[in-house]
Scaffold this motif. Structure first.
Motif, PDB file in Angstrom:
ATOM      1  N   LYS A  68      47.964 -15.024   8.446  1.00 35.01           N
ATOM      2  CA  LYS A  68      47.484 -13.450   8.446  1.00 35.01           C
ATOM      3  C   LYS A  68      48.613 -12.578   8.562  1.00 35.01           C
ATOM      4  O   LYS A  68      49.669 -12.619   8.751  1.00 35.01           O
ATOM      5  N   SER A  69      48.243 -11.641   7.838  1.00 34.95           N
ATOM      6  CA  SER A  69      49.188 -10.219   7.753  1.00 34.95           C
ATOM      7  C   SER A  69      49.378  -9.757   9.078  1.00 34.95           C
ATOM      8  O   SER A  69      48.570  -9.389   9.725  1.00 34.95           O
ATOM      9  N   PRO A  70      50.596  -9.512   9.331  1.00 34.48           N
ATOM     10  CA  PRO A  70      50.998  -8.987  10.613  1.00 34.48           C
ATOM     11  C   PRO A  70      50.495  -7.623  10.503  1.00 34.48           C
ATOM     12  O   PRO A  70      50.508  -6.940   9.492  1.00 34.48           O
ATOM     13  N   LYS A  71      50.189  -7.107  11.645  1.00 35.21           N
ATOM     14  CA  LYS A  71      49.853  -5.351  11.700  1.00 35.21           C
ATOM     15  C   LYS A  71      51.056  -4.682  12.411  1.00 35.21           C
ATOM     16  O   LYS A  71      51.547  -4.957  13.007  1.00 35.21           O
ATOM     17  N   LEU A  72      51.168  -3.411  11.670  1.00 33.75           N
ATOM     18  CA  LEU A  72      51.967  -2.522  11.803  1.00 33.75           C
ATOM     19  C   LEU A  72      51.424  -1.132  12.627  1.00 33.75           C
ATOM     20  O   LEU A  72      50.420  -0.662  11.821  1.00 33.75           O
ATOM     21  N   ARG A  73      51.696  -0.748  13.659  1.00 30.56           N
ATOM     22  CA  ARG A  73      51.170   0.318  14.292  1.00 30.56           C
ATOM     23  C   ARG A  73      52.051   1.167  15.078  1.00 30.56           C
ATOM     24  O   ARG A  73      53.445   0.931  15.606  1.00 30.56           O
ATOM     25  N   LEU A  74      51.950   2.528  15.286  1.00 31.04           N
ATOM     26  CA  LEU A  74      52.525   3.316  16.196  1.00 31.04           C
ATOM     27  C   LEU A  74      51.962   3.356  17.594  1.00 31.04           C
ATOM     28  O   LEU A  74      50.602   3.441  17.810  1.00 31.04           O
ATOM     29  N   GLY A  75      52.815   3.343  18.461  1.00 33.22           N
ATOM     30  CA  GLY A  75      52.222   3.349  20.164  1.00 33.22           C
ATOM     31  C   GLY A  75      52.250   4.687  20.438  1.00 33.22           C
ATOM     32  O   GLY A  75      52.129   5.593  19.613  1.00 33.22           O
ATOM     33  N   ALA A  76      52.108   4.909  21.525  1.00 31.99           N
ATOM     34  CA  ALA A  76      51.789   6.251  22.339  1.00 31.99           C
ATOM     35  C   ALA A  76      52.771   7.185  21.863  1.00 31.99           C
ATOM     36  O   ALA A  76      54.348   6.788  21.648  1.00 31.99           O
ATOM     37  N   ILE A  77      52.784   8.366  21.676  1.00 37.09           N
ATOM     38  CA  ILE A  77      53.643   9.387  21.375  1.00 37.09           C
ATOM     39  C   ILE A  77      53.903  10.525  22.237  1.00 37.09           C
ATOM     40  O   ILE A  77      53.046  11.022  23.092  1.00 37.09           O
ATOM     41  N   SER A  78      55.300  10.616  22.780  1.00 40.14           N
ATOM     42  CA  SER A  78      55.378  11.533  23.824  1.00 40.14           C
ATOM     43  C   SER A  78      56.430  12.484  23.323  1.00 40.14           C
ATOM     44  O   SER A  78      57.620  12.127  22.938  1.00 40.14           O
ATOM     45  N   VAL A  79      55.847  13.769  23.050  1.00 43.56           N
ATOM     46  CA  VAL A  79      56.537  14.810  22.485  1.00 43.56           C
ATOM     47  C   VAL A  79      57.741  15.355  23.337  1.00 43.56           C
ATOM     48  O   VAL A  79      57.386  15.380  24.659  1.00 43.56           O
ATOM     49  N   GLN A  80      58.997  15.581  22.910  1.00 45.94           N
ATOM     50  CA  GLN A  80      60.101  15.813  23.721  1.00 45.94           C
ATOM     51  C   GLN A  80      60.446  17.572  23.402  1.00 45.94           C
ATOM     52  O   GLN A  80      60.312  18.189  24.470  1.00 45.94           O
ATOM     53  N   THR A  81      60.447  17.762  22.311  1.00 50.15           N
ATOM     54  CA  THR A  81      60.672  19.248  21.909  1.00 50.15           C
ATOM     55  C   THR A  81      59.772  19.377  20.905  1.00 50.15           C
ATOM     56  O   THR A  81      59.502  18.543  19.861  1.00 50.15           O
ATOM     57  N   LEU A  82      58.869  20.378  20.674  1.00 51.82           N
ATOM     58  CA  LEU A  82      58.050  20.871  19.667  1.00 51.82           C
ATOM     59  C   LEU A  82      58.133  22.449  19.505  1.00 51.82           C
ATOM     60  O   LEU A  82      57.629  23.278  20.324  1.00 51.82           O
ATOM     61  N   ASN A  83      58.605  23.102  18.292  1.00 50.08           N
ATOM     62  CA  ASN A  83      58.868  24.637  17.999  1.00 50.08           C
ATOM     63  C   ASN A  83      58.259  24.565  16.703  1.00 50.08           C
ATOM     64  O   ASN A  83      58.446  23.967  15.806  1.00 50.08           O
ATOM     65  N   ALA A  84      57.282  25.448  16.821  1.00 48.92           N
ATOM     66  CA  ALA A  84      56.567  25.935  15.466  1.00 48.92           C
ATOM     67  C   ALA A  84      56.526  27.394  15.397  1.00 48.92           C
ATOM     68  O   ALA A  84      56.228  28.017  16.267  1.00 48.92           O
ATOM     69  N   SER A  85      56.511  27.967  14.256  1.00 54.33           N
ATOM     70  CA  SER A  85      56.383  29.280  13.818  1.00 54.33           C
ATOM     71  C   SER A  85      55.756  29.492  12.777  1.00 54.33           C
ATOM     72  O   SER A  85      56.018  28.944  11.606  1.00 54.33           O
ATOM     73  N   SER A  86      54.225  30.188  12.814  1.00 51.89           N
ATOM     74  CA  SER A  86      53.515  30.380  11.525  1.00 51.89           C
ATOM     75  C   SER A  86      54.042  31.443  10.759  1.00 51.89           C
ATOM     76  O   SER A  86      53.647  31.603   9.559  1.00 51.89           O
TER      77      SER A  86
END
Ligand code: NAG
Ligand code: NAG
Length: 217
Positions: A68-86
């Motif tokens: 069977k084809s192995p499955k590739l996934r992302l686990g839980a995401i923990s944000v460390q820094t997030l800067n955004a400017s609209s």
């Protein structure tokens, strides 16, 4: 038909009482009958053995040998820094996650190095390298990664859309990866198998947390 005749003739001979070898015949008869029964028993045993073998082989083919084809996934995401400017519009962020390669085969999965790419509107905003490694038999290989993304490479058209999106308070990204490798069965057989991943990520700009993560394939 032949068996019926065999059974009929001795009884006919017995009623006639003329057959000289009647005693001999009646003596050999039970042993012939016994042999016949033994042969039937043997045939039954052989048939049963064959049936059991077929079941065992089929089960083996459907479970152990089925790759069977192995499955590739992302686990839980923990944000460390997030800067955004609209207004600029731009963003930069760092988060930790786990790349998981789930191998359900009865043999280990050896895979080549690859990149997990992150995109905004099909434009790359960053990537993380997955080194060449292997996932054990029926186990999940977990690779901890730190991902840094930013909007520096985005063309102006994407930036325009980004500005409008950031005003709504969310940042939507996609992640893609393709893994190439081989599943080893019984330590000798090798079968090429690849794993594909596609994920949708949605970050909440006010909480600075991921609020939606969905991986498919
Ligand atoms: C992002 O914001 C944090 C504070 O939340 C600040 O310390 C950091 O310098 C900022 N990074 C950039 C690249 O603007
Ligand atoms: C961000 O998270 C807050 C708190 O959970 C929620 O009230 C808000 O609706 C979210 N923003 C968006 C754009 O989904």
């Amino acid at each position: 038909m032949a068996e019926k005749n065999n059974q009929a003739s001795p009884s006919a001979a017995a009623t006639n009482g003329q057959h000289p070898t009647i005693d001999e015949e009646s003596a050999t008869l039970p042993s012939q009958e016994l042999k016949r029964k033994k042969r039937i028993k043997l045939a039954i045993y052989i048939s049963a053995f064959v049936v059991v073998q077929i079941i065992v082989i089929t089960t083996f083919a459907l479970t152990v040998m089925r790759v069977k084809s192995p499955k590739l996934r992302l686990g839980a995401i923990s944000v460390q820094t997030l800067n955004a400017s609209s207004s600029t519009p731009s963003f930069d962020m760092t988060f930790t996650t786990q790349v998981r390669i789930k191998n359900t085969n009865f043999g280990r999965y050896k895979f080549d190095a690859t990149n997990v790419r992150f995109m905004y509107e099909d434009r790359a905003v960053g990537q993380v390298r997955i080194p060449k490694s292997k996932a054990g038999m029926r186990s999940t290989k977990k690779i901890d990664v730190t991902v840094s993304l930013n909007s520096k490479e985005l063309p102006s058209r994407s930036r325009y859309n980004l500005g409008n999106e950031l005003k709504t308070g969310v940042l939507r990204l996609r992640s893609e990866a393709r893994l190439a490798g081989k599943v080893e069965l019984m330590f000798v057989m090798k079968k090429k198998k690849s794993a594909k991943m596609g994920c949708t990520l949605e970050f909440n700009l006010s909480t600075k947390k991921i609020q939606y993560l969905h991986c498919y394939y």
